[in-house]
Design a protein around this motif. Structure first.
Motif, PDB file in Angstrom:
ATOM      1  N   SER A 156       0.753  -1.302   0.035  1.00 27.49           N
ATOM      2  CA  SER A 156       0.074  -0.079  -0.109  1.00 27.49           C
ATOM      3  C   SER A 156       0.902   1.244  -0.038  1.00 27.49           C
ATOM      4  O   SER A 156       2.024   1.156   0.571  1.00 27.49           O
ATOM      5  CB  SER A 156      -1.091   0.100   1.366  1.00 27.49           C
ATOM      6  N   ASP A 157       0.279   2.259  -0.554  1.00 34.18           N
ATOM      7  CA  ASP A 157       0.952   3.472  -0.399  1.00 34.18           C
ATOM      8  C   ASP A 157       0.866   4.354   0.950  1.00 34.18           C
ATOM      9  O   ASP A 157       1.687   4.871   1.341  1.00 34.18           O
ATOM     10  CB  ASP A 157       0.601   4.488  -1.645  1.00 34.18           C
ATOM     11  N   LEU A 158      -0.465   4.225   1.435  1.00 38.04           N
ATOM     12  CA  LEU A 158      -0.952   4.935   2.551  1.00 38.04           C
ATOM     13  C   LEU A 158      -1.663   3.990   3.531  1.00 38.04           C
ATOM     14  O   LEU A 158      -2.493   3.305   2.913  1.00 38.04           O
ATOM     15  CB  LEU A 158      -1.808   6.070   2.353  1.00 38.04           C
ATOM     16  N   VAL A 159      -1.201   3.778   4.916  1.00 44.86           N
ATOM     17  CA  VAL A 159      -1.885   2.937   5.652  1.00 44.86           C
ATOM     18  C   VAL A 159      -2.228   3.645   7.036  1.00 44.86           C
ATOM     19  O   VAL A 159      -1.289   4.456   7.461  1.00 44.86           O
ATOM     20  CB  VAL A 159      -0.913   1.655   6.042  1.00 44.86           C
ATOM     21  N   VAL A 160      -3.349   3.512   7.431  1.00 42.25           N
ATOM     22  CA  VAL A 160      -3.711   4.119   8.895  1.00 42.25           C
ATOM     23  C   VAL A 160      -3.580   3.004   9.795  1.00 42.25           C
ATOM     24  O   VAL A 160      -4.260   1.990   9.651  1.00 42.25           O
ATOM     25  CB  VAL A 160      -4.958   4.846   8.766  1.00 42.25           C
ATOM     26  N   PHE A 161      -2.646   3.085  10.820  1.00 46.36           N
ATOM     27  CA  PHE A 161      -2.771   1.870  11.594  1.00 46.36           C
ATOM     28  C   PHE A 161      -3.269   2.423  12.955  1.00 46.36           C
ATOM     29  O   PHE A 161      -3.059   3.627  13.283  1.00 46.36           O
ATOM     30  CB  PHE A 161      -1.140   1.671  11.955  1.00 46.36           C
ATOM     31  N   ALA A 162      -4.385   1.869  13.524  1.00 43.72           N
ATOM     32  CA  ALA A 162      -5.176   2.301  14.548  1.00 43.72           C
ATOM     33  C   ALA A 162      -5.195   1.103  15.608  1.00 43.72           C
ATOM     34  O   ALA A 162      -5.499   0.114  15.345  1.00 43.72           O
ATOM     35  CB  ALA A 162      -6.342   2.657  13.991  1.00 43.72           C
ATOM     36  N   SER A 163      -5.190   1.595  16.892  1.00 41.61           N
ATOM     37  CA  SER A 163      -5.466   0.923  17.841  1.00 41.61           C
ATOM     38  C   SER A 163      -6.181   1.597  18.996  1.00 41.61           C
ATOM     39  O   SER A 163      -5.945   2.950  19.441  1.00 41.61           O
ATOM     40  CB  SER A 163      -4.075   0.587  18.496  1.00 41.61           C
ATOM     41  N   PRO A 164      -6.912   1.090  19.822  1.00 41.05           N
ATOM     42  CA  PRO A 164      -7.478   1.579  21.391  1.00 41.05           C
ATOM     43  C   PRO A 164      -6.199   1.687  22.095  1.00 41.05           C
ATOM     44  O   PRO A 164      -5.179   1.161  21.901  1.00 41.05           O
ATOM     45  CB  PRO A 164      -8.377   0.703  21.724  1.00 41.05           C
ATOM     46  N   THR A 165      -6.324   2.416  23.063  1.00 42.60           N
ATOM     47  CA  THR A 165      -5.378   2.532  24.071  1.00 42.60           C
ATOM     48  C   THR A 165      -5.620   1.559  25.135  1.00 42.60           C
ATOM     49  O   THR A 165      -6.705   1.444  25.627  1.00 42.60           O
ATOM     50  CB  THR A 165      -5.278   3.938  24.845  1.00 42.60           C
ATOM     51  N   PHE A 166      -4.622   0.549  25.115  1.00 43.47           N
ATOM     52  CA  PHE A 166      -4.753  -0.689  26.203  1.00 43.47           C
ATOM     53  C   PHE A 166      -3.368  -0.443  27.054  1.00 43.47           C
ATOM     54  O   PHE A 166      -2.341  -0.371  26.637  1.00 43.47           O
ATOM     55  CB  PHE A 166      -4.563  -1.726  25.396  1.00 43.47           C
ATOM     56  N   LYS A 167      -3.786  -0.399  28.272  1.00 41.58           N
ATOM     57  CA  LYS A 167      -2.663  -0.359  29.363  1.00 41.58           C
ATOM     58  C   LYS A 167      -1.673   0.799  29.058  1.00 41.58           C
ATOM     59  O   LYS A 167      -0.316   0.389  28.969  1.00 41.58           O
ATOM     60  CB  LYS A 167      -2.054  -1.694  29.391  1.00 41.58           C
ATOM     61  N   ALA A 168      -2.128   1.858  28.520  1.00 42.03           N
ATOM     62  CA  ALA A 168      -1.280   3.017  28.170  1.00 42.03           C
ATOM     63  C   ALA A 168      -0.485   2.769  26.871  1.00 42.03           C
ATOM     64  O   ALA A 168       0.345   3.847  26.579  1.00 42.03           O
ATOM     65  CB  ALA A 168      -0.327   3.493  29.367  1.00 42.03           C
ATOM     66  N   THR A 169      -0.831   1.712  26.053  1.00 41.11           N
ATOM     67  CA  THR A 169      -0.201   1.756  24.763  1.00 41.11           C
ATOM     68  C   THR A 169      -1.065   1.060  23.712  1.00 41.11           C
ATOM     69  O   THR A 169      -2.347   0.912  23.796  1.00 41.11           O
ATOM     70  CB  THR A 169       1.202   0.937  25.180  1.00 41.11           C
ATOM     71  N   TYR A 170      -0.492   0.712  22.578  1.00 39.74           N
ATOM     72  CA  TYR A 170      -1.481  -0.050  21.662  1.00 39.74           C
ATOM     73  C   TYR A 170      -1.480  -1.517  22.005  1.00 39.74           C
ATOM     74  O   TYR A 170      -0.848  -2.020  22.812  1.00 39.74           O
ATOM     75  CB  TYR A 170      -0.823   0.065  20.050  1.00 39.74           C
ATOM     76  N   THR A 171      -2.470  -2.178  21.413  1.00 37.55           N
ATOM     77  CA  THR A 171      -2.958  -3.391  21.701  1.00 37.55           C
ATOM     78  C   THR A 171      -1.785  -4.572  21.400  1.00 37.55           C
ATOM     79  O   THR A 171      -0.969  -4.173  20.539  1.00 37.55           O
ATOM     80  CB  THR A 171      -4.411  -3.659  21.123  1.00 37.55           C
ATOM     81  N   GLY A 172      -2.001  -5.683  22.212  1.00 39.89           N
ATOM     82  CA  GLY A 172      -1.220  -6.837  21.867  1.00 39.89           C
ATOM     83  C   GLY A 172      -1.558  -7.751  20.564  1.00 39.89           C
ATOM     84  O   GLY A 172      -0.634  -7.978  19.917  1.00 39.89           O
ATOM     85  N   ILE A 173      -2.742  -7.261  20.047  1.00 40.30           N
ATOM     86  CA  ILE A 173      -3.258  -7.767  18.866  1.00 40.30           C
ATOM     87  C   ILE A 173      -2.427  -7.045  17.603  1.00 40.30           C
ATOM     88  O   ILE A 173      -1.846  -7.981  16.855  1.00 40.30           O
ATOM     89  CB  ILE A 173      -4.885  -8.113  18.580  1.00 40.30           C
ATOM     90  N   LEU A 174      -2.441  -5.926  17.758  1.00 38.85           N
ATOM     91  CA  LEU A 174      -1.594  -5.020  16.795  1.00 38.85           C
ATOM     92  C   LEU A 174      -0.134  -5.387  16.691  1.00 38.85           C
ATOM     93  O   LEU A 174       0.280  -5.268  15.778  1.00 38.85           O
ATOM     94  CB  LEU A 174      -1.817  -3.536  16.906  1.00 38.85           C
ATOM     95  N   LYS A 175       0.314  -5.603  18.016  1.00 34.12           N
ATOM     96  CA  LYS A 175       1.795  -6.002  18.074  1.00 34.12           C
ATOM     97  C   LYS A 175       2.246  -7.142  17.441  1.00 34.12           C
ATOM     98  O   LYS A 175       3.117  -7.296  16.662  1.00 34.12           O
ATOM     99  CB  LYS A 175       2.229  -5.959  19.554  1.00 34.12           C
TER     100      LYS A 175
END
Length: 167
Positions: free
Chosen positions: A63-82
């Motif tokens: 892709s040329d442009l990607v929006v990476f999004a996560s809810p804030t979980f324990k003050a960081t991005y989620t484990g599923i995104l990791k």
């Protein structure tokens, strides 16, 4: 231009996916070409070699442009995104991808999380992140002007990055 939204929320069809899609539309004027709701990739994220995960990685890296999004979980991005980001090669897995980090939370306490936590890992994977990360309050993002304000401020910079990477 090929645009993709990646939502790393443990809940399918989440506000995170919605907010990221709204941001992608506001940046490009069109629906994204691809939506990757990472939770839908299931247990294939726990190892390497899963065909569905590989296809999602190929979609994002192409892709040329990607929006990476996560809810804030324990003050960081989620484990599923990791788990999903772990599928990309360090240094060049997101080469030639312009990335926009987006996080949602219940209040302003973690407003710097996209900039301080998500953006560095995207850059480590080779993405170009020319704009500040965006943090949205999950209860107001559909009624406030934060997405439009962010786009007004950063769209020219993002578009310039897209053009320079295409040449």
């Amino acid at each position: 231009m090929r645009t993709t939204v990646v939502a790393g929320n443990p809940k399918p069809g989440s506000r995170t996916l919605d907010a990221a899609t709204r941001l992608a539309v506001a940046l490009t004027g069109e629906q994204p070409d691809h939506l990757i709701d990472v939770i839908g990739l299931g247990p294939g994220l726990l190892g390497w070699g899963d065909a569905q995960v590989r296809a999602a990685v190929d979609t994002v890296s192409g892709s040329d442009l990607v929006v990476f999004a996560s809810p804030t979980f324990k003050a960081t991005y989620t484990g599923i995104l990791k788990l999903f980001l772990d599928q990309f090669a360090t240094g060049d897995g997101l080469r030639d991808v312009t990335a926009v980090p987006l996080m949602l939370g219940a209040g302003p306490a973690h407003a710097l999380a996209p900039e301080l936590l998500l953006k560095p890992v995207l850059v480590e994977l080779g993405a170009t992140c020319p704009a500040a990360g965006l943090y949205l309050i999950d209860s107001t993002y559909t009624t406030d002007t934060r997405i439009l304000d962010h786009v007004e401020r950063w769209a020219p910079t993002i578009r310039s990055s897209l053009r320079s990477e295409a040449s």
